[in-house]
Design a protein around this motif. Structure first.
Motif, short mmCIF file in Angstrom:
data_model
loop_
_atom_site.label_atom_id
_atom_site.label_comp_id
_atom_site.label_asym_id
_atom_site.label_seq_id
_atom_site.Cartn_x
_atom_site.Cartn_y
_atom_site.Cartn_z
N VAL A 250 18.86 -6.46 98.58
CA VAL A 250 19.29 -7.47 97.60
C VAL A 250 20.35 -8.39 98.18
O VAL A 250 20.29 -9.61 98.05
CB VAL A 250 19.80 -6.79 96.31
N THR A 251 21.34 -7.80 98.85
CA THR A 251 22.44 -8.62 99.37
C THR A 251 22.00 -9.52 100.52
O THR A 251 22.67 -10.51 100.82
CB THR A 251 23.59 -7.72 99.84
N ASN A 252 20.89 -9.19 101.18
CA ASN A 252 20.40 -10.09 102.22
C ASN A 252 20.09 -11.47 101.68
O ASN A 252 20.13 -12.46 102.42
CB ASN A 252 19.15 -9.50 102.88
N ALA A 253 19.79 -11.56 100.39
CA ALA A 253 19.52 -12.85 99.77
C ALA A 253 20.77 -13.73 99.73
O ALA A 253 20.66 -14.96 99.54
CB ALA A 253 18.98 -12.66 98.35
N LEU A 254 21.96 -13.15 99.92
CA LEU A 254 23.19 -13.95 99.95
C LEU A 254 23.23 -14.89 101.15
O LEU A 254 24.04 -15.82 101.17
CB LEU A 254 24.41 -13.03 99.99
N ALA A 255 22.37 -14.65 102.14
CA ALA A 255 22.32 -15.57 103.28
C ALA A 255 21.87 -16.97 102.85
O ALA A 255 22.21 -17.95 103.52
CB ALA A 255 21.37 -15.03 104.34
N ILE A 256 21.15 -17.08 101.73
CA ILE A 256 20.68 -18.39 101.27
C ILE A 256 21.84 -19.25 100.76
O ILE A 256 22.06 -20.36 101.27
CB ILE A 256 19.59 -18.22 100.21
N PRO A 257 22.60 -18.80 99.74
CA PRO A 257 23.75 -19.63 99.34
C PRO A 257 24.78 -19.79 100.44
O PRO A 257 25.46 -20.81 100.51
CB PRO A 257 24.33 -18.89 98.12
N SER A 258 24.89 -18.78 101.32
CA SER A 258 25.81 -18.90 102.44
C SER A 258 25.39 -20.05 103.36
O SER A 258 26.23 -20.88 103.76
CB SER A 258 25.87 -17.59 103.22
N ALA A 259 24.10 -20.12 103.68
CA ALA A 259 23.61 -21.21 104.54
C ALA A 259 23.79 -22.57 103.86
O ALA A 259 24.17 -23.54 104.51
CB ALA A 259 22.14 -20.98 104.88
N MET A 260 23.53 -22.64 102.56
CA MET A 260 23.70 -23.91 101.85
C MET A 260 25.17 -24.34 101.84
O MET A 260 25.49 -25.52 102.05
CB MET A 260 23.19 -23.78 100.41
N CYS A 282 13.67 -18.28 94.06
CA CYS A 282 13.34 -17.35 95.15
C CYS A 282 14.23 -16.11 95.11
O CYS A 282 13.74 -14.98 95.24
CB CYS A 282 13.50 -18.06 96.49
N ILE A 283 15.52 -16.31 94.93
CA ILE A 283 16.44 -15.18 94.88
C ILE A 283 16.12 -14.29 93.69
O ILE A 283 16.15 -13.05 93.78
CB ILE A 283 17.90 -15.67 94.82
N THR A 284 15.78 -14.90 92.55
CA THR A 284 15.41 -14.13 91.37
C THR A 284 14.20 -13.25 91.65
O THR A 284 14.14 -12.08 91.24
CB THR A 284 15.10 -15.07 90.19
N GLY A 285 13.22 -13.80 92.36
CA GLY A 285 12.03 -13.03 92.68
C GLY A 285 12.33 -11.79 93.48
O GLY A 285 11.86 -10.68 93.14
N ILE A 286 13.13 -11.92 94.53
CA ILE A 286 13.40 -10.75 95.37
C ILE A 286 14.33 -9.77 94.66
O ILE A 286 14.21 -8.54 94.83
CB ILE A 286 13.98 -11.17 96.74
N VAL A 287 15.25 -10.26 93.82
CA VAL A 287 16.13 -9.36 93.07
C VAL A 287 15.33 -8.56 92.05
O VAL A 287 15.51 -7.35 91.90
CB VAL A 287 17.26 -10.16 92.40
N VAL A 288 14.41 -9.24 91.35
CA VAL A 288 13.57 -8.55 90.36
C VAL A 288 12.76 -7.44 91.02
O VAL A 288 12.69 -6.31 90.51
CB VAL A 288 12.64 -9.56 89.65
N TYR A 289 12.17 -7.75 92.17
CA TYR A 289 11.35 -6.74 92.84
C TYR A 289 12.21 -5.57 93.34
O TYR A 289 11.85 -4.40 93.15
CB TYR A 289 10.60 -7.36 94.02
N THR A 290 13.34 -5.87 93.96
CA THR A 290 14.15 -4.82 94.57
C THR A 290 14.79 -3.93 93.51
O THR A 290 14.81 -2.71 93.63
CB THR A 290 15.23 -5.43 95.47
N VAL A 291 15.31 -4.55 92.43
CA VAL A 291 15.94 -3.77 91.37
C VAL A 291 14.92 -2.88 90.68
O VAL A 291 15.22 -1.75 90.29
CB VAL A 291 16.64 -4.71 90.37
N SER A 292 13.67 -3.38 90.53
CA SER A 292 12.63 -2.57 89.89
C SER A 292 12.30 -1.34 90.71
O SER A 292 11.77 -0.36 90.19
CB SER A 292 11.37 -3.40 89.69
N ASP A 293 12.62 -1.37 92.00
CA ASP A 293 12.32 -0.26 92.89
C ASP A 293 13.47 0.74 92.96
O ASP A 293 13.40 1.73 93.70
CB ASP A 293 12.02 -0.79 94.29
N MET A 294 14.55 0.48 92.22
CA MET A 294 15.71 1.36 92.25
C MET A 294 15.41 2.67 91.53
O MET A 294 14.64 2.73 90.58
CB MET A 294 16.92 0.69 91.61
N SER A 295 16.04 3.71 91.96
CA SER A 295 15.96 5.00 91.28
C SER A 295 17.35 5.59 91.19
O SER A 295 18.27 5.21 91.91
CB SER A 295 15.03 5.95 92.05
#
Length: 460
Positions: A250-260, A282-295
């Motif tokens: 999830v935190t890897n997605a922070l590279a996007i706002p960091s780059a901007m 895009c960030i919402t998509g990967i967060v939704v998928y990753t959080v859904s995989d949490m246990s």
């Protein structure tokens, strides 16, 4: 009198009728305005989607390159995960040292080939001559700045910027990067400058390693970007020891706002609302998928809470540094050297930095990786995973440098979000994991976000 009374009685009724007509007219106008607003919004959305699809199709080669890099990055992440979880080995500096060494060898070979093809005799400069060249460059630096100001303005300004616009020193960019291949624009730029017969119009050249190589900016610029990238991946791989894989992804997605953010800060680029909305989708998509995989049980119950927090901090800072590294690498690639020069210099300095870190921090992990005992995996399996990881990391670095030369950092990090989806496909093929509807929703959101991002012009 009766007729007058009748007239007075009818006047209020007439006024009442007129008021009803005005009220109906107001309701009609508001309804028309509401309908026109809906129609305008629908047209805007339709136009945005159409433009995004058109630009996506037009840039399919760039997007395909990004997906290739994402796929390679997914393989590197999967091998690192297996080494950490199944084999109990985590040696990020060791991985970086071998990976950067391959990048340096590959880039050095290509640099020497380019120097021979271009007839660049300046590369053969003795160590004694380097000091003379540095002094000469320093003495003429001020004059060279005035000479460069007399060149075509398009060579040193952003598209759409006027020559008089105040810019950051990091915002100097050549429009030549929009043309040709990784080394083509730079070679054309050098050739065109040679045709003028003026050395002052050539890009600065600095002999490196006693004249074996010639680079086009100071060596410490490459050292800085190599240091940032090496520490970014070191922190991310180190985070796998202490925190859940879900949080790292999830935190890897922070590279996007960091780059901007760093692009806006250093390169003075302007992002439109389509870029911002596309990035959020895009960030919402990967967060939704990753959080859904949490246990509830993530396999790190044995880790102390303080170490868990430390792992989270490592992952966050690693993602931010990745965005910074992409922006700085893009600047150096486009303004000074080229892809091959960046590969050699970043690979060389990255390997040296990683070897130093390995000797200080990872001697035990290094021994565990190559020893026959002390791990739950066989040595053959560990070496297979290690070799695959090193090779894919090297290809990842080379692919990202190529991408940054022809495109920009924010789009690269958006495209790399699909690496987590590729990792899920690996799980389907290896362990028979069944994909849930959330996977397809995440995939749809990421693709939609890319289309919205591509609907606007490139950030300038």
């Amino acid at each position: 009198p009766n007729s007058q009374a009748l007239m007075f009685a009818q006047r209020p009724a007439a006024r009442s009728g007129s008021g009803d007509e005005m009220e109906h007219s107001d309701h009609g106008n508001s309804a028309v305005e509401s309908d026109s607003a809906v129609v305008s919004l629908a047209r805007t959305v339709t136009s945005t989607i159409a433009d995004g699809l058109a630009h996506t199709v037009a840039h399919w080669k760039v997007l395909l390159l990004g997906q290739g890099i994402s796929f390679i990055l997914a393989i590197a992440g999967a091998t690192n995960e297996v080494l950490t979880v199944e084999c109990g080995v985590s040696a990020p500096s060791t991985y970086n040292a071998f990976g950067y060494s391959l990048v340096a060898i590959f880039g050095g070979i290509l640099m020497r080939r380019d120097m021979k093809n271009n007839g660049n005799n300046r590369g053969h400069v003795t160590c004694e001559e380097q000091e003379i060249i540095r002094n000469h460059s320093g003495a003429n630096q001020e004059g060279d700045e005035y000479d460069r100001d007399d060149d075509d303005d398009d060579d040193l300004t952003l598209e759409g910027d006027s020559p008089t616009k105040k810019q950051s020193i990091f915002s100097l960019r050549r429009n030549a990067r929009e043309i040709g291949s990784a080394n083509g624009p730079a070679a054309n730029y050098r050739s065109s400058n040679r045709s003028h017969g003026s050395d002052s119009k050539l890009r600065p050249q600095y002999p490196f390693l006693c004249g074996i190589f010639t680079i086009h900016t100071k060596w410490y610029y490459y050292f800085v970007v190599a240091l940032i990238e090496a520490q970014a991946y070191y922190l991310i791989f180190l985070a796998f020891r202490y925190t859940s894989f879900t949080f790292v992804y999830v935190t890897n997605a922070l590279a996007i706002p960091s780059a901007m953010l760093f692009t806006k800060l250093f390169m003075k680029r302007r992002y439109l609302w389509t870029h911002l909305i596309g990035g959020v989708i895009c960030i919402t998509g990967i967060v939704v998928y990753t959080v859904s995989d949490m246990s509830l049980e993530d396999g790190f119950e044995h880790v102390a809470s303080s170490d868990h927090i430390k792992g989270d901090i490592f992952a966050i800072f690693g993602a931010i540094l990745l965005g910074l590294d992409d922006v700085l690498s893009e600047i150096i690639l486009s303004d000074f050297g080229g892809v091959n020069e960046m590969l050699f210099m970043k690979g060389m300095f990255g390997a040296l930095i990683s070897v130093v870190q390995l000797g200080i921090l990872e001697r035990d992990s290094f021994s565990a990786l190559f020893s026959k005992e002390g791990s739950s995996c066989t040595l053959t399996w560990r070496m297979a995973l290690f070799t695959t990881h090193v090779c894919t990391r090297s290809l990842d670095v080379a692919g990202e440098m190529k991408f940054l030369f022809i495109s920009e950092a924010a789009l690269l990090n958006l495209l790399l979000l699909t690496s987590d989806l590729y990792a899920a496909i690996f799980d389907v093929l290896t362990i028979g994991l069944k994909l849930t509807p959330i996977f397809y929703l995440a995939f749809f959101l990421i693709v939609s976000g890319l289309i919205v991002y591509e609907s606007g012009p490139s950030p300038a």
